[in-house]
Design an enzyme around this catalytic site. Structure first.
Site, PDB file in Angstrom:
ATOM      1  N   ASP A   7     -21.282  -2.080  15.761  1.00  0.00           N
ATOM      2  CA  ASP A   7     -22.205  -2.550  16.789  1.00  0.00           C
ATOM      3  C   ASP A   7     -21.689  -3.868  17.364  1.00  0.00           C
ATOM      4  O   ASP A   7     -21.602  -4.863  16.654  1.00  0.00           O
ATOM      5  CB  ASP A   7     -23.587  -2.744  16.139  1.00  0.00           C
ATOM      6  CG  ASP A   7     -24.697  -2.878  17.163  1.00  0.00           C
ATOM      7  OD1 ASP A   7     -24.391  -3.126  18.348  1.00  0.00           O
ATOM      8  OD2 ASP A   7     -25.864  -2.742  16.771  1.00  0.00           O
ATOM      9  N   GLU A  98     -22.452   0.627  20.623  1.00  0.00           N
ATOM     10  CA  GLU A  98     -22.552   0.906  19.199  1.00  0.00           C
ATOM     11  C   GLU A  98     -22.348   2.387  18.915  1.00  0.00           C
ATOM     12  O   GLU A  98     -22.577   3.241  19.780  1.00  0.00           O
ATOM     13  CB  GLU A  98     -23.916   0.481  18.656  1.00  0.00           C
ATOM     14  CG  GLU A  98     -25.041   1.333  19.194  1.00  0.00           C
ATOM     15  CD  GLU A  98     -26.345   1.027  18.499  1.00  0.00           C
ATOM     16  OE1 GLU A  98     -26.489   1.372  17.318  1.00  0.00           O
ATOM     17  OE2 GLU A  98     -27.226   0.439  19.140  1.00  0.00           O
TER      18      GLU A  98
END
Length: 340
Positions: A7, A98
């Site tokens: 992420d 992400e």
DNA sequence: TCTGGGGTCCTAGGACCC
DNA sequence: TCTGGGGTCCTAGGACCC
């Protein structure tokens, strides 16, 4: 199973800080009327996404402001995903910034080393900080990356998982939002341990079948570790917020801009492009409510003139200019048919 | 505190067919 | 002519995510 959740931290802001040395290490925001993404330095001041830009500038005059650079974000996202794919073909995007990666059997028994390598490559090659969580399931990897932020690495191994799982609050679970939590709460259920001994039928009447299945599998530790590869995009939308207005020409002009942007993005998706058969128009008012109008198009089309006409009719149906409220956002959505 | 500018998935219900 | 069962497709609307 070894799942990574990778992420990028404060993605839009990080891209700006990468590309503009003056922004580095400084509190800054990516914003247009309203803050879309604050840098971590700005978050430390108490600035969060959704704050009106004017309020930020009044309270924190030292904060730097960047507009959106859609192309730069798209490029950075593509570079990130190209990197992910060097580690495994099993990459499930969560958003532009992400993804879950199934690296089972690819880590030489050293998931930490692999996660470090991913973070270092992202920093060196893409120039962005990426936090990584490692776990046995997607839920665990996701919880780990949340704890890893910013710019960190957290591993939830079997021992830690067994320790953590029963104590997880239900509203901390990915996929359980305010509404679902309210229902669970009203039934006397607060954390994963409270689900012990319940089965799908017990929960279905509270939260519906799909959610009941998810919750039961989370309680039993049999939750999802399956990577779902991305399918074709199902819709493209574009919207823009602005200070409240009731001026028709202003609203129509913004709507036209949104149509142009959406059409361009749909054209970029496939060749030949998929043609929408329906159109949706979104209007948000200054009292916070939102109206959506939708209708089939006369014929599938990406012709901006035809879309403008259809959108104009839908806009009229919202009666946006006749009920005294101000309009703060308009947008369009083009639902796309499945690829042939 | 739930914003902005994107998206996805689930469910209920209607249309239509056999 | 009516009823019932079953399947598929589509849309509206809600919930949720970053």
């Amino acid at each position: 199973m070894v799942i990574l959740h990778a992420d990028a931290d404060a993605f839009f802001a990080a891209v700006e800080q990468r590309d503009d040395p003056r922004m580095r290490g400084r509190p800054m925001v990516v914003a247009h009327e309203v803050v879309a993404c604050p840098s971590y330095e700005a978050r430390a001041l108490g600035i969060h996404a959704g704050m009106p830009l004017r309020q930020v500038q009044r309270r924190w005059p030292q904060v730097l402001v960047s507009g959106y650079r859609d192309e730069a974000y798209a490029e950075a996202s593509a570079a990130l995903f190209a990197l992910f794919h060097r580690f495994t073909p099993l990459v499930e995007p969560g958003s532009v910034e992400e993804a879950f990666l199934d690296v089972t059997g690819r880590d030489d028994g050293d998931p930490v080393g692999l996660a470090r390598a991913l973070r270092e490559a992202a920093r060196a090659e893409v120039g962005l900080p990426v936090s990584v969580g490692v776990g046995r399931t997607k839920l665990m990897a996701k919880l780990a990356s949340r704890r890893a932020k910013p710019d960190g690495l957290v591993v939830v191994d079997a021992g830690l998982e067994a320790h953590l799982r029963p104590g997880l609050r239900l509203d901390d679970l990915w996929g359980v939002g305010a509404t679902t939590y309210e229902k669970l709460h009203a039934t006397g259920l607060f954390d994963v341990a409270d689900l012990d001994g319940l089965d799908v039928e017990d929960l279905t009447f509270v939260v519906g079948t799909a959610m009941a299945r998810r919750l039961v599998s989370i309680a039993r530790g049999t939750d999802d570790a399956t990577i779902r590869l991305p399918g074709a995009r199902r819709s493209v939308s574009a919207s823009r917020s602005f200070p409240a207005t009731r001026t028709r020409s202003k609203v129509v002009a913004v709507l036209d801009t949104c149509i142009e942007r959406a059409v361009t993005r749909v054209r970029g998706l496939d060749d030949p492009p998929r043609l929408p058969r329906r159109l949706e128009v979104l209007v948000r008012y200054d009292d916070g409510t939102t109206a959506v109008e939708r209708a089939p198009l006369d014929a599938p089309t990406l012709d901006p003139a035809a879309l403008r006409t259809a959108a104009g009719q839908l806009l009229e149906q919202t009666a946006y200019d006749r009920d005294g409220r101000g309009v703060t956002l308009v947008g369009v959505t083009l639902p796309l048919p499945a690829p042939a």
